[in-house]
Motif scaffolding. Structure first.
Motif, PDB file in Angstrom:
ATOM      1  N   SER A  79       9.615   5.649  -8.838  1.00  0.00           N
ATOM      2  CA  SER A  79       9.276   4.351  -9.429  1.00  0.00           C
ATOM      3  C   SER A  79      10.417   3.334  -9.369  1.00  0.00           C
ATOM      4  N   TRP A  80      11.619   3.748  -9.721  1.00  0.00           N
ATOM      5  CA  TRP A  80      12.716   2.777  -9.716  1.00  0.00           C
ATOM      6  C   TRP A  80      12.952   2.247  -8.315  1.00  0.00           C
ATOM      7  N   ALA A  81      12.939   3.131  -7.339  1.00  0.00           N
ATOM      8  CA  ALA A  81      13.122   2.713  -5.944  1.00  0.00           C
ATOM      9  C   ALA A  81      11.950   1.860  -5.473  1.00  0.00           C
ATOM     10  N   VAL A  82      10.742   2.174  -5.916  1.00  0.00           N
ATOM     11  CA  VAL A  82       9.565   1.390  -5.526  1.00  0.00           C
ATOM     12  C   VAL A  82       9.754  -0.064  -5.943  1.00  0.00           C
ATOM     13  N   PHE A  83      10.258  -0.284  -7.138  1.00  0.00           N
ATOM     14  CA  PHE A  83      10.466  -1.664  -7.591  1.00  0.00           C
ATOM     15  C   PHE A  83      11.600  -2.343  -6.818  1.00  0.00           C
ATOM     16  N   PHE A  84      12.660  -1.620  -6.493  1.00  0.00           N
ATOM     17  CA  PHE A  84      13.752  -2.200  -5.707  1.00  0.00           C
ATOM     18  C   PHE A  84      13.257  -2.568  -4.309  1.00  0.00           C
ATOM     19  N   ILE A  85      12.566  -1.642  -3.677  1.00  0.00           N
ATOM     20  CA  ILE A  85      12.028  -1.867  -2.330  1.00  0.00           C
ATOM     21  C   ILE A  85      10.988  -2.992  -2.362  1.00  0.00           C
ATOM     22  N   GLY A  86      10.165  -3.000  -3.416  1.00  0.00           N
ATOM     23  CA  GLY A  86       9.182  -4.068  -3.569  1.00  0.00           C
ATOM     24  C   GLY A  86       9.838  -5.434  -3.662  1.00  0.00           C
ATOM     25  N   GLY A  87      10.912  -5.533  -4.408  1.00  0.00           N
ATOM     26  CA  GLY A  87      11.632  -6.801  -4.511  1.00  0.00           C
ATOM     27  C   GLY A  87      12.164  -7.264  -3.168  1.00  0.00           C
ATOM     28  N   PHE A  88      12.575  -6.326  -2.333  1.00  0.00           N
ATOM     29  CA  PHE A  88      13.095  -6.659  -1.007  1.00  0.00           C
ATOM     30  C   PHE A  88      11.983  -7.151  -0.079  1.00  0.00           C
ATOM     31  N   SER A 138       0.830  -1.218   0.000  1.00  0.00           N
ATOM     32  CA  SER A 138       0.000   0.000   0.000  1.00  0.00           C
ATOM     33  C   SER A 138       0.855   1.256   0.000  1.00  0.00           C
ATOM     34  N   VAL A 139       1.905   1.249   0.811  1.00  0.00           N
ATOM     35  CA  VAL A 139       2.807   2.411   0.869  1.00  0.00           C
ATOM     36  C   VAL A 139       3.506   2.603  -0.478  1.00  0.00           C
ATOM     37  N   LEU A 140       3.945   1.515  -1.096  1.00  0.00           N
ATOM     38  CA  LEU A 140       4.619   1.612  -2.390  1.00  0.00           C
ATOM     39  C   LEU A 140       3.672   2.119  -3.478  1.00  0.00           C
ATOM     40  N   VAL A 141       2.432   1.665  -3.459  1.00  0.00           N
ATOM     41  CA  VAL A 141       1.436   2.149  -4.419  1.00  0.00           C
ATOM     42  C   VAL A 141       1.230   3.652  -4.238  1.00  0.00           C
ATOM     43  N   LEU A 142       1.079   4.086  -2.996  1.00  0.00           N
ATOM     44  CA  LEU A 142       0.885   5.516  -2.732  1.00  0.00           C
ATOM     45  C   LEU A 142       2.106   6.333  -3.133  1.00  0.00           C
ATOM     46  N   LEU A 143       3.293   5.808  -2.834  1.00  0.00           N
ATOM     47  CA  LEU A 143       4.522   6.521  -3.189  1.00  0.00           C
ATOM     48  C   LEU A 143       4.647   6.675  -4.702  1.00  0.00           C
ATOM     49  N   MET A 144       4.359   5.601  -5.432  1.00  0.00           N
ATOM     50  CA  MET A 144       4.446   5.700  -6.884  1.00  0.00           C
ATOM     51  C   MET A 144       3.386   6.665  -7.415  1.00  0.00           C
ATOM     52  N   ALA A 145       2.169   6.555  -6.915  1.00  0.00           N
ATOM     53  CA  ALA A 145       1.093   7.434  -7.384  1.00  0.00           C
ATOM     54  C   ALA A 145       1.400   8.901  -7.081  1.00  0.00           C
ATOM     55  N   ALA A 146       2.014   9.158  -5.943  1.00  0.00           N
ATOM     56  CA  ALA A 146       2.294  10.544  -5.551  1.00  0.00           C
ATOM     57  C   ALA A 146       3.464  11.150  -6.309  1.00  0.00           C
ATOM     58  N   THR A 147       4.410  10.320  -6.754  1.00  0.00           N
ATOM     59  CA  THR A 147       5.619  10.877  -7.373  1.00  0.00           C
ATOM     60  C   THR A 147       5.696  10.674  -8.879  1.00  0.00           C
ATOM     61  N   ARG A 148       5.069   9.656  -9.411  1.00  0.00           N
ATOM     62  CA  ARG A 148       5.184   9.381 -10.857  1.00  0.00           C
ATOM     63  C   ARG A 148       4.468  10.441 -11.682  1.00  0.00           C
ATOM     64  N   VAL A 149       3.485  11.071 -11.108  1.00  0.00           N
ATOM     65  CA  VAL A 149       2.770  12.122 -11.837  1.00  0.00           C
ATOM     66  C   VAL A 149       3.645  13.347 -12.042  1.00  0.00           C
ATOM     67  N   ASN A 150       4.757  13.417 -11.340  1.00  0.00           N
ATOM     68  CA  ASN A 150       5.657  14.572 -11.389  1.00  0.00           C
ATOM     69  C   ASN A 150       6.992  14.216 -12.012  1.00  0.00           C
ATOM     70  N   HIS A 151       7.000  13.495 -13.133  1.00  0.00           N
ATOM     71  CA  HIS A 151       8.254  13.001 -13.712  1.00  0.00           C
ATOM     72  C   HIS A 151       9.403  14.014 -13.673  1.00  0.00           C
ATOM     73  N   PHE A 152       9.158  15.253 -14.029  1.00  0.00           N
ATOM     74  CA  PHE A 152      10.259  16.212 -14.105  1.00  0.00           C
ATOM     75  C   PHE A 152       9.979  17.440 -13.244  1.00  0.00           C
ATOM     76  N   MET A 153       9.267  17.246 -12.157  1.00  0.00           N
ATOM     77  CA  MET A 153       8.937  18.369 -11.281  1.00  0.00           C
ATOM     78  C   MET A 153       9.730  18.255  -9.984  1.00  0.00           C
ATOM     79  N   ALA A 154       9.317  19.024  -8.991  1.00  0.00           N
ATOM     80  CA  ALA A 154      10.075  19.136  -7.750  1.00  0.00           C
ATOM     81  C   ALA A 154      10.228  17.811  -6.999  1.00  0.00           C
ATOM     82  N   ILE A 155       9.206  16.970  -7.001  1.00  0.00           N
ATOM     83  CA  ILE A 155       9.286  15.690  -6.291  1.00  0.00           C
ATOM     84  C   ILE A 155       9.748  14.637  -7.280  1.00  0.00           C
ATOM     85  N   PRO A 156      10.934  14.074  -7.074  1.00  0.00           N
ATOM     86  CA  PRO A 156      11.442  13.091  -8.048  1.00  0.00           C
ATOM     87  C   PRO A 156      10.598  11.810  -8.072  1.00  0.00           C
ATOM     88  N   ASP A 157      10.514  11.221  -9.240  1.00  0.00           N
ATOM     89  CA  ASP A 157       9.776   9.979  -9.445  1.00  0.00           C
ATOM     90  C   ASP A 157      10.445   8.844  -8.669  1.00  0.00           C
TER      91      ASP A 157
END
Length: 194
Positions: A33-42, A12-31
């Motif tokens: 997604s890559w970390a979400v998948f790494f953390i998810g694998g762990f 749930s936290v990873l879904v929220l993190l991706m949803a909150a940051t992926r919409v801002n690909h090149f804005m103030a909050i970095p995306d």
């Protein structure tokens, strides 16, 4: 909290993190997604068969919604190319890095920190190879792709992507360490009161 409940919470936290940051690909909050998948694998290694596809689908849905909300068609957007399908092995390389880190994990230790750093750099390197390579070699935005141009593009973007992933993974590692230490303190207190 049961193991299933813990994993559901992490997902749930990873879904929220991706949803909150992926919409801002090149804005103030970095995306994230890559970390979400790494953390998810762990954390979700045993749920890989369905958690990875779920997060992958979420990434695509977010991209479609963001692109459409800008008034563009998904397939006409700058970032979308025939190489977009390369995000599948790209993101799975991040997931695999997290799974490898979890393998044999017995708590936070200095050796684990070194292993995490090496696996993160390697996973980001492979992820970037697929994601950036898929775009570079198949996009109409690159007029005349060359090996030298691809290598320069890869090198120009590697450190920023690594930095962003490292920040999010570092925050997750700090939370993991804190959770482990609090657990040890609570166990020690419980043992003393017995």
């Amino acid at each position: 909290m049961s193991t299933t409940a813990q994993r559901a919470f992490v997902l749930s936290v990873l879904v929220l993190l991706m949803a909150a940051t992926r919409v801002n690909h090149f804005m103030a909050i970095p995306d994230a997604s890559w970390a979400v998948f790494f953390i998810g694998g762990f954390y979700l290694r045993s749920w890989t068969r369905w958690a990875f596809p779920l997060l992958m689908a979420l990434a695509i849905v977010i991209d479609i919604l963001v692109i459409r909300s800008s008034g563009q068609q998904y397939l006409q957007h700058y970032c979308v190319s025939p190489g977009t399908w390369m995000l599948l092995p790209a993101y799975f390389s991040m997931w695999a890095g997290g799974m490898l880190l979890r393998q044999g994990y017995h708590g936070a230790q200095w050796l684990t920190l070194g292993k995490a750093a090496l696996l993160l750099v390697g996973a980001v390197g492979v992820c970037h190879l697929f994601a950036q390579g898929g775009f570079y070699w198949s996009s109409d935005m690159v007029a005349e792709p060359t090996a030298a141009g691809w290598l320069k593009n890869y090198a120009d973007w590697f450190v920023p992507y690594l930095r962003t992933a490292a920040i999010y993974v570092g925050l997750a590692a700090a939370l993991q360490l804190t959770t482990e230490q609090v657990g040890k303190l609570l166990q020690a207190r419980h043992d003393v009161l017995r």
